[in-house]
Design a protein around this motif. Structure first.
Motif, mmCIF file in Angstrom:
data_model
loop_
_atom_site.group_PDB
_atom_site.id
_atom_site.type_symbol
_atom_site.label_atom_id
_atom_site.label_comp_id
_atom_site.label_asym_id
_atom_site.label_seq_id
_atom_site.Cartn_x
_atom_site.Cartn_y
_atom_site.Cartn_z
ATOM 1 N N LEU A 7 -2.601 26.215 21.310
ATOM 2 C CA LEU A 7 -3.168 27.501 20.899
ATOM 3 C C LEU A 7 -3.762 27.472 19.497
ATOM 4 C CD1 LEU A 7 -0.492 29.880 22.434
ATOM 5 C CD2 LEU A 7 -2.868 29.645 23.131
ATOM 6 N N THR A 8 -3.838 26.289 18.889
ATOM 7 C CA THR A 8 -4.441 26.194 17.556
ATOM 8 C C THR A 8 -5.841 26.808 17.512
ATOM 9 O OG1 THR A 8 -3.170 24.198 17.041
ATOM 10 C CG2 THR A 8 -5.123 24.626 15.695
ATOM 11 N N PRO A 9 -6.746 26.499 18.480
ATOM 12 C CA PRO A 9 -8.074 27.114 18.426
ATOM 13 C C PRO A 9 -8.018 28.642 18.477
ATOM 14 C CG PRO A 9 -8.096 25.242 19.916
ATOM 15 C CD PRO A 9 -6.660 25.498 19.570
ATOM 16 N N GLY A 10 -7.052 29.197 19.192
ATOM 17 C CA GLY A 10 -6.915 30.645 19.269
ATOM 18 C C GLY A 10 -6.508 31.250 17.941
ATOM 19 N N TYR A 11 -5.510 30.644 17.295
ATOM 20 C CA TYR A 11 -5.086 31.136 15.977
ATOM 21 C C TYR A 11 -6.236 31.053 14.969
ATOM 22 C CZ TYR A 11 -0.099 31.377 17.203
ATOM 23 O OH TYR A 11 1.109 31.711 17.763
ATOM 24 N N VAL A 12 -6.968 29.949 14.997
ATOM 25 C CA VAL A 12 -8.072 29.767 14.054
ATOM 26 C C VAL A 12 -9.193 30.768 14.328
ATOM 27 C CG1 VAL A 12 -9.845 28.170 13.239
ATOM 28 C CG2 VAL A 12 -7.519 27.334 13.647
ATOM 29 N N ALA A 13 -9.513 30.982 15.615
ATOM 30 C CA ALA A 13 -10.553 31.954 15.968
ATOM 31 C C ALA A 13 -10.179 33.341 15.469
ATOM 32 C CB ALA A 13 -10.771 31.954 17.475
ATOM 33 N N ARG A 54 -17.414 38.384 21.411
ATOM 34 C CA ARG A 54 -17.612 38.635 22.842
ATOM 35 C C ARG A 54 -17.300 37.392 23.674
ATOM 36 N NH1 ARG A 54 -22.066 42.046 21.012
ATOM 37 N NH2 ARG A 54 -21.547 44.209 21.551
ATOM 38 N N ALA A 55 -17.728 36.228 23.205
ATOM 39 C CA ALA A 55 -17.438 34.985 23.932
ATOM 40 C C ALA A 55 -15.932 34.735 23.995
ATOM 41 C CB ALA A 55 -18.146 33.813 23.260
ATOM 42 N N HIS A 56 -15.250 35.012 22.900
ATOM 43 C CA HIS A 56 -13.796 34.846 22.839
ATOM 44 C C HIS A 56 -13.124 35.749 23.876
ATOM 45 C CE1 HIS A 56 -9.940 34.014 20.912
ATOM 46 N NE2 HIS A 56 -9.701 35.316 20.862
ATOM 47 N N HIS A 57 -13.545 36.999 23.939
ATOM 48 C CA HIS A 57 -12.972 37.930 24.919
ATOM 49 C C HIS A 57 -13.327 37.531 26.347
ATOM 50 C CE1 HIS A 57 -12.514 41.462 21.842
ATOM 51 N NE2 HIS A 57 -11.655 40.483 21.665
ATOM 52 N N ARG A 58 -14.552 37.053 26.555
ATOM 53 C CA ARG A 58 -14.968 36.656 27.897
ATOM 54 C C ARG A 58 -14.088 35.524 28.427
ATOM 55 N NH1 ARG A 58 -20.020 35.992 26.781
ATOM 56 N NH2 ARG A 58 -19.907 33.759 26.391
ATOM 57 N N GLU A 59 -13.802 34.543 27.584
ATOM 58 C CA GLU A 59 -12.958 33.430 28.017
ATOM 59 C C GLU A 59 -11.540 33.914 28.324
ATOM 60 O OE1 GLU A 59 -13.997 29.931 28.477
ATOM 61 O OE2 GLU A 59 -15.607 31.392 28.741
#
Length: 205
Positions: A7-13, A54-59
């Motif tokens: 989940l590192t990419p999620g925390y960073v995003a 928006r891309a983050h939410h779409r994924e």
């Protein structure tokens, strides 16, 4: 076995979205409408940050939320609550993106979006990320899914640079293992500098 989701990419995003929206709120509050080049740079950077959001939410909607539901029917209520919040965020994004309103007049709308994103992202980290660790598996090689690469399209260079700009040194090493090797080389060769130029044009300094 397929590895646990990193989940590192999620925390960073999430951290990057909070940082960029806070900065955009501040810069638009004091923006001189006569400075056309600066206004254009801020508008373009705001548009990029909103596309990233928006891309983050779409994924999350297409990939992560269904996997959490499938892994734990009891988590359905939690997932549904976050999906409903995305609808609220979408309306706030429309107000922040409304180019018929001057950027300085849009500063309160951008600030409101920042507050909503901050609250939503921190709640996801506290409530949803533990469910994702438990019920969502990573890709066999631990890298970004090919589908995600394809969906990001022309924004891929800026989105990769967004992630890496807001990562700590340790997180950057993990994110660089998550993105395909070719994109890591391209980030070092030019994507990083292009993103830094974009931010300087918008924020100054």
């Amino acid at each position: 076995m397929t590895p646990t989701l990193d989940l590192t990419p999620g925390y960073v995003a999430h951290r990057g979205l909070r940082a960029e929206l806070a900065r955009l709120t501040e810069v638009t509050r004091h923006l001189d409408p006569v400075d056309i080049l600066r206004v254009r740079a801020v508008e373009e950077h705001l548009a990029l940050v909103l596309r990233f959001l928006r891309a983050h939410h779409r994924e999350e909607h297409i990939v992560l939320y269904p996997w959490v539901r499938a892994g734990s029917p009891r988590a359905a209520r939690t997932v549904t609550a976050f999906q409903v919040e995305h609808s609220t965020l979408e309306e706030a994004m429309r107000r922040a993106a409304d180019v018929t309103v001057p950027l300085r007049d849009r500063s309160p709308a951008i600030g409101r979006l920042y507050e909503l994103v901050a609250r939503h992202s921190l709640a996801e980290e506290h409530e949803l990320f533990p469910l994702m660790r438990r019920h969502v598996r990573g890709t066999p090689d631990g890298r970004m899914p090919t589908r995600t690469m394809r969906v990001l399209g022309r924004d891929l260079p800026a989105f990769v640079a967004f992630h890496l700009h807001h990562a700590t040194s340790a997180e950057r090493r993990r994110v660089l293992r998550w993105i395909p090797p070719g994109t890591a080389l391209l980030w070092r060769a030019g994507w990083r500098r292009a993103y830094e130029r974009r931010r300087r044009a918008a924020y100054g300094g």
